[in-house]
Motif scaffolding. Structure first.
Motif, PDB file in Angstrom:
ATOM      1  N   LYS A 307       0.844  -1.196   0.000  1.00  0.00           N
ATOM      2  CA  LYS A 307       0.000   0.000   0.000  1.00  0.00           C
ATOM      3  C   LYS A 307       0.877   1.242   0.000  1.00  0.00           C
ATOM      4  O   LYS A 307       1.596   1.517   0.957  1.00  0.00           O
ATOM      5  CB  LYS A 307      -0.911   0.020   1.236  1.00  0.00           C
ATOM      6  N   SER A 308       0.802   2.006  -1.083  1.00  0.00           N
ATOM      7  CA  SER A 308       1.507   3.277  -1.180  1.00  0.00           C
ATOM      8  C   SER A 308       0.443   4.351  -1.332  1.00  0.00           C
ATOM      9  O   SER A 308      -0.078   4.562  -2.424  1.00  0.00           O
ATOM     10  CB  SER A 308       2.451   3.275  -2.383  1.00  0.00           C
ATOM     11  N   LEU A 309       0.096   5.005  -0.201  1.00  0.00           N
ATOM     12  CA  LEU A 309      -1.067   5.897  -0.196  1.00  0.00           C
ATOM     13  C   LEU A 309      -0.721   7.292   0.285  1.00  0.00           C
ATOM     14  O   LEU A 309       0.303   7.513   0.928  1.00  0.00           O
ATOM     15  CB  LEU A 309      -2.169   5.321   0.692  1.00  0.00           C
ATOM     16  N   ASP A 310      -1.627   8.220   0.018  1.00  0.00           N
ATOM     17  CA  ASP A 310      -1.451   9.602   0.452  1.00  0.00           C
ATOM     18  C   ASP A 310      -1.501   9.705   1.969  1.00  0.00           C
ATOM     19  O   ASP A 310      -2.395   9.143   2.594  1.00  0.00           O
ATOM     20  CB  ASP A 310      -2.574  10.484  -0.111  1.00  0.00           C
ATOM     21  N   PRO A 311      -0.579  10.458   2.611  1.00  0.00           N
ATOM     22  CA  PRO A 311      -0.606  10.552   4.063  1.00  0.00           C
ATOM     23  C   PRO A 311      -1.816  11.280   4.605  1.00  0.00           C
ATOM     24  O   PRO A 311      -2.197  11.106   5.746  1.00  0.00           O
ATOM     25  CB  PRO A 311       0.679  11.329   4.378  1.00  0.00           C
ATOM     26  N   ASP A 312      -2.451  12.125   3.785  1.00  0.00           N
ATOM     27  CA  ASP A 312      -3.613  12.855   4.275  1.00  0.00           C
ATOM     28  C   ASP A 312      -4.913  12.099   4.032  1.00  0.00           C
ATOM     29  O   ASP A 312      -5.992  12.602   4.282  1.00  0.00           O
ATOM     30  CB  ASP A 312      -3.711  14.236   3.605  1.00  0.00           C
ATOM     31  N   GLU A 313      -4.802  10.872   3.531  1.00  0.00           N
ATOM     32  CA  GLU A 313      -5.991  10.067   3.298  1.00  0.00           C
ATOM     33  C   GLU A 313      -6.002   8.894   4.254  1.00  0.00           C
ATOM     34  O   GLU A 313      -5.938   7.734   3.860  1.00  0.00           O
ATOM     35  CB  GLU A 313      -6.050   9.575   1.847  1.00  0.00           C
ATOM     36  N   GLY A 314      -6.048   9.209   5.543  1.00  0.00           N
ATOM     37  CA  GLY A 314      -6.058   8.155   6.541  1.00  0.00           C
ATOM     38  C   GLY A 314      -7.219   7.201   6.358  1.00  0.00           C
ATOM     39  O   GLY A 314      -7.089   6.000   6.575  1.00  0.00           O
ATOM     40  N   SER A 315      -8.364   7.730   5.939  1.00  0.00           N
ATOM     41  CA  SER A 315      -9.526   6.870   5.751  1.00  0.00           C
ATOM     42  C   SER A 315      -9.282   5.853   4.651  1.00  0.00           C
ATOM     43  O   SER A 315      -9.686   4.708   4.739  1.00  0.00           O
ATOM     44  CB  SER A 315     -10.754   7.710   5.404  1.00  0.00           C
ATOM     45  N   GLU A 316      -8.572   6.265   3.616  1.00  0.00           N
ATOM     46  CA  GLU A 316      -8.284   5.335   2.520  1.00  0.00           C
ATOM     47  C   GLU A 316      -7.347   4.244   3.004  1.00  0.00           C
ATOM     48  O   GLU A 316      -7.472   3.088   2.623  1.00  0.00           O
ATOM     49  CB  GLU A 316      -7.661   6.073   1.334  1.00  0.00           C
ATOM     50  N   PHE A 317      -6.393   4.612   3.860  1.00  0.00           N
ATOM     51  CA  PHE A 317      -5.504   3.583   4.384  1.00  0.00           C
ATOM     52  C   PHE A 317      -6.295   2.571   5.203  1.00  0.00           C
ATOM     53  O   PHE A 317      -6.088   1.373   5.113  1.00  0.00           O
ATOM     54  CB  PHE A 317      -4.400   4.199   5.249  1.00  0.00           C
ATOM     55  N   LYS A 318      -7.232   3.088   6.014  1.00  0.00           N
ATOM     56  CA  LYS A 318      -8.029   2.187   6.836  1.00  0.00           C
ATOM     57  C   LYS A 318      -8.854   1.249   5.971  1.00  0.00           C
ATOM     58  O   LYS A 318      -9.007   0.069   6.276  1.00  0.00           O
ATOM     59  CB  LYS A 318      -8.934   2.987   7.774  1.00  0.00           C
ATOM     60  N   VAL A 319      -9.381   1.772   4.872  1.00  0.00           N
ATOM     61  CA  VAL A 319     -10.111   0.916   3.952  1.00  0.00           C
ATOM     62  C   VAL A 319      -9.192  -0.148   3.375  1.00  0.00           C
ATOM     63  O   VAL A 319      -9.528  -1.316   3.269  1.00  0.00           O
ATOM     64  CB  VAL A 319     -10.738   1.749   2.806  1.00  0.00           C
ATOM     65  N   GLY A 320      -7.954   0.253   3.048  1.00  0.00           N
ATOM     66  CA  GLY A 320      -7.003  -0.694   2.491  1.00  0.00           C
ATOM     67  C   GLY A 320      -6.709  -1.842   3.425  1.00  0.00           C
ATOM     68  O   GLY A 320      -6.713  -3.005   3.029  1.00  0.00           O
ATOM     69  N   ILE A 321      -6.478  -1.536   4.692  1.00  0.00           N
ATOM     70  CA  ILE A 321      -6.140  -2.595   5.640  1.00  0.00           C
ATOM     71  C   ILE A 321      -7.348  -3.458   5.945  1.00  0.00           C
ATOM     72  O   ILE A 321      -7.248  -4.677   6.083  1.00  0.00           O
ATOM     73  CB  ILE A 321      -5.512  -2.011   6.933  1.00  0.00           C
ATOM     74  N   ILE A 322      -8.532  -2.852   6.008  1.00  0.00           N
ATOM     75  CA  ILE A 322      -9.745  -3.637   6.236  1.00  0.00           C
ATOM     76  C   ILE A 322     -10.005  -4.572   5.060  1.00  0.00           C
ATOM     77  O   ILE A 322     -10.398  -5.728   5.237  1.00  0.00           O
ATOM     78  CB  ILE A 322     -10.946  -2.704   6.480  1.00  0.00           C
ATOM     79  N   ASN A 356       5.826   5.476  16.996  1.00  0.00           N
ATOM     80  CA  ASN A 356       5.642   4.031  17.045  1.00  0.00           C
ATOM     81  C   ASN A 356       4.389   3.638  16.266  1.00  0.00           C
ATOM     82  O   ASN A 356       3.480   4.446  16.063  1.00  0.00           O
ATOM     83  CB  ASN A 356       5.504   3.566  18.502  1.00  0.00           C
ATOM     84  N   ILE A 357       4.354   2.385  15.840  1.00  0.00           N
ATOM     85  CA  ILE A 357       3.164   1.909  15.127  1.00  0.00           C
ATOM     86  C   ILE A 357       1.971   1.945  16.074  1.00  0.00           C
ATOM     87  O   ILE A 357       2.073   1.565  17.240  1.00  0.00           O
ATOM     88  CB  ILE A 357       3.389   0.474  14.606  1.00  0.00           C
ATOM     89  N   LYS A 358       0.856   2.421  15.573  1.00  0.00           N
ATOM     90  CA  LYS A 358      -0.342   2.542  16.392  1.00  0.00           C
ATOM     91  C   LYS A 358      -0.735   1.184  16.983  1.00  0.00           C
ATOM     92  O   LYS A 358      -0.844   0.188  16.251  1.00  0.00           O
ATOM     93  CB  LYS A 358      -1.487   3.105  15.558  1.00  0.00           C
ATOM     94  N   PRO A 359      -0.935   1.123  18.301  1.00  0.00           N
ATOM     95  CA  PRO A 359      -1.218  -0.156  18.968  1.00  0.00           C
ATOM     96  C   PRO A 359      -2.412  -0.908  18.396  1.00  0.00           C
ATOM     97  O   PRO A 359      -2.386  -2.137  18.285  1.00  0.00           O
ATOM     98  CB  PRO A 359      -1.471   0.262  20.426  1.00  0.00           C
ATOM     99  N   HIS A 360      -3.472  -0.177  18.005  1.00  0.00           N
ATOM    100  CA  HIS A 360      -4.654  -0.884  17.516  1.00  0.00           C
ATOM    101  C   HIS A 360      -4.384  -1.583  16.182  1.00  0.00           C
ATOM    102  O   HIS A 360      -5.003  -2.615  15.879  1.00  0.00           O
ATOM    103  CB  HIS A 360      -5.852   0.072  17.386  1.00  0.00           C
ATOM    104  N   LEU A 361      -3.432  -1.051  15.384  1.00  0.00           N
ATOM    105  CA  LEU A 361      -3.073  -1.728  14.135  1.00  0.00           C
ATOM    106  C   LEU A 361      -2.295  -3.006  14.418  1.00  0.00           C
ATOM    107  O   LEU A 361      -2.473  -4.028  13.741  1.00  0.00           O
ATOM    108  CB  LEU A 361      -2.242  -0.795  13.254  1.00  0.00           C
ATOM    109  N   ILE A 362      -1.428  -2.958  15.413  1.00  0.00           N
ATOM    110  CA  ILE A 362      -0.669  -4.143  15.791  1.00  0.00           C
ATOM    111  C   ILE A 362      -1.606  -5.234  16.310  1.00  0.00           C
ATOM    112  O   ILE A 362      -1.507  -6.405  15.907  1.00  0.00           O
ATOM    113  CB  ILE A 362       0.387  -3.804  16.859  1.00  0.00           C
ATOM    114  N   GLU A 363      -2.531  -4.841  17.198  1.00  0.00           N
ATOM    115  CA  GLU A 363      -3.450  -5.817  17.780  1.00  0.00           C
ATOM    116  C   GLU A 363      -4.386  -6.402  16.732  1.00  0.00           C
ATOM    117  O   GLU A 363      -4.641  -7.611  16.719  1.00  0.00           O
ATOM    118  CB  GLU A 363      -4.256  -5.163  18.906  1.00  0.00           C
TER     119      GLU A 363
END
Length: 388
Positions: A307-322, A356-363
């Motif tokens: 995933k190579s995404l825009d840093p200001d599109e956090g919602s798009e990143f969340k969609v990508g990981i989901i 650090n990597i956000k804890p909820h992403l790690i979990e």
């Protein structure tokens, strides 16, 4: 006397395939269930063996048994032998199936002085646990499955094999560029966001004769200029121009990360594994599954989503990981496929304010057996993968 391998069919097909490849018996007997046959698990095993030159088309039999009955499995076998009159030296793989099927098979075939084997997943070896007071040393399973063989074992077929070869060749050709990008991404990211904004929608309906791209952005550093030069951009009337083909367009919109990861994994594996890039796999129902980078190592399957995404599109990143979580969940639910999974990303949205990597992403990743590979790890991904 000829040899017959007895296999208990379940969602996990690999142990049955590896044992068959080791012993290469004359005949195959499968104890399966209605559910497993609806999932065409036996056919997947046979198809994978055929890829290795072992054709059992006329040398196998499937018993569809009641998985909750000890006697049904035994009675079907007794009736079959009485009808056919066949006699074999039996090898029984007790690894798969449910517990009742394993108990029933053991109870039945011990009367035939069968060799009982068991594969302790995920180790590439099998045990001969009986007689229990004199167990033998584990025997190594030397065969290693390729990506295509592994997918075939779970009912998938690759429908773009010729394209994957081209993907591989392009990745080799552009290696110098991808290494340049990964090492300077922090000063190049604004340029790549421009590429994404300009070209992302174009990929869906790309012109057959290519696209004459004109970059209107004002360059801000020497790395951006060097990147454009490496990629073959020209300069005319105050703009950087290049006639792009579809592969180049995909590269500028994030495909560079897939190619970088692919080359790194291939070099890390060497001859010990098999890796493919840009795979489109069709399941038994005709559904398409796309894998950015997929590799086998020691008979385990590994997926890397890039995933190579825009840093200001956090919602798009969340969609990508989901989406990636959903993809893995579907693979496990529908096919019993449980790969090791990695999510490689250049997005800064994975970090919290402390870096650090956000804890909820790690979990969340742990729940799905997904390892997050952020930008600071990507530059040394070969070392990172060797430790995971």
């Amino acid at each position: 006397m000829k040899t017959c391998l007895v296999s208990l069919v379940s969602d996990q097909t690999i142990p049955n395939i590896l044992v068959a490849l080791h012993f290469r018996p004359d005949f195959l007997l499968f104890f399966s269930t209605k559910k497993m046959e609806e999932k065409v698990k036996t056919k997947a095993i046979l198809d994978t063996l055929l890829m290795r030159g072992l054709d059992y088309t006329s040398n196998y039999h499937v018993f569809q048994v009641n998985e909750n009955s000890l006697l049904d499995l035994q009675q079907q076998f007794i009736d079959w032998t009485a009808k056919t009159g066949d006699a074999y030296n039996y090898i029984v793989n007790l690894t798969c199936g449910n517990k009742l099927m394993s108990l029933s098979a053991y109870d039945l075939f011990k009367e035939y002085e069968a060799t009982m084997v068991y594969v302790p997943i995920p180790r590439n070896e099998f045990l001969i646990p009986f007689p229990k007071h004199r167990p033998k040393e584990p025997t190594l399973l030397k065969e290693r499955l390729s990506v295509e063989e592994y997918l075939t074992a779970y009912g998938f077929s690759i429908n773009n094999k010729s394209k994957t070869i081209k993907n591989f060749q392009k990745a080799k050709e552009r290696r110098k560029i991808t290494e340049f990008i990964i090492n300077r991404y922090e000063v190049l990211q604004e340029l790549f966001y421009t590429f994404i904004q300009d070209l992302r929608e174009l990929i869906k309906k790309f012109p057959k004769n290519g696209y004459a791209y004109s970059l209107g952005k004002t360059l801000k550093n020497d790395s951006e200029r060097e990147m454009l030069k490496l990629f073959g951009f020209g300069y005319e009337n105050g703009k950087f121009i290049k006639n792009l083909d579809k592969s180049e367009c995909r590269f500028l919109c994030g495909g560079w990360l897939e190619e970088y990861v692919y080359i790194a994994v291939e070099e890390a594996l060497g001859i010990k594994g098999n890796v493919m890039i840009g795979v489109e796999a069709i399941d038994r129902k005709g559904n398409k599954n796309e894998f950015d980078v997929i590799f086998t190592y020691e008979n385990s399957l590994n997926l890397i989503e890039c995933k190579s995404l825009d840093p200001d599109e956090g919602s798009e990143f969340k969609v990508g990981i989901i989406d990636f979580y959903y993809k893995l969940g579907a693979l496990r639910r529908n096919f019993g496929l449980t790969p090791n999974a990695y999510l490689a990303t250049t997005s800064k949205e994975v970090y919290d304010q402390t870096g650090n990597i956000k804890p909820h992403l790690i979990e969340r990743g742990k729940q799905f057996n997904i390892t997050l590979v952020p930008y600071d790890k990507l530059k040394n991904i070969k070392e990172f993968l060797s430790k995971t």
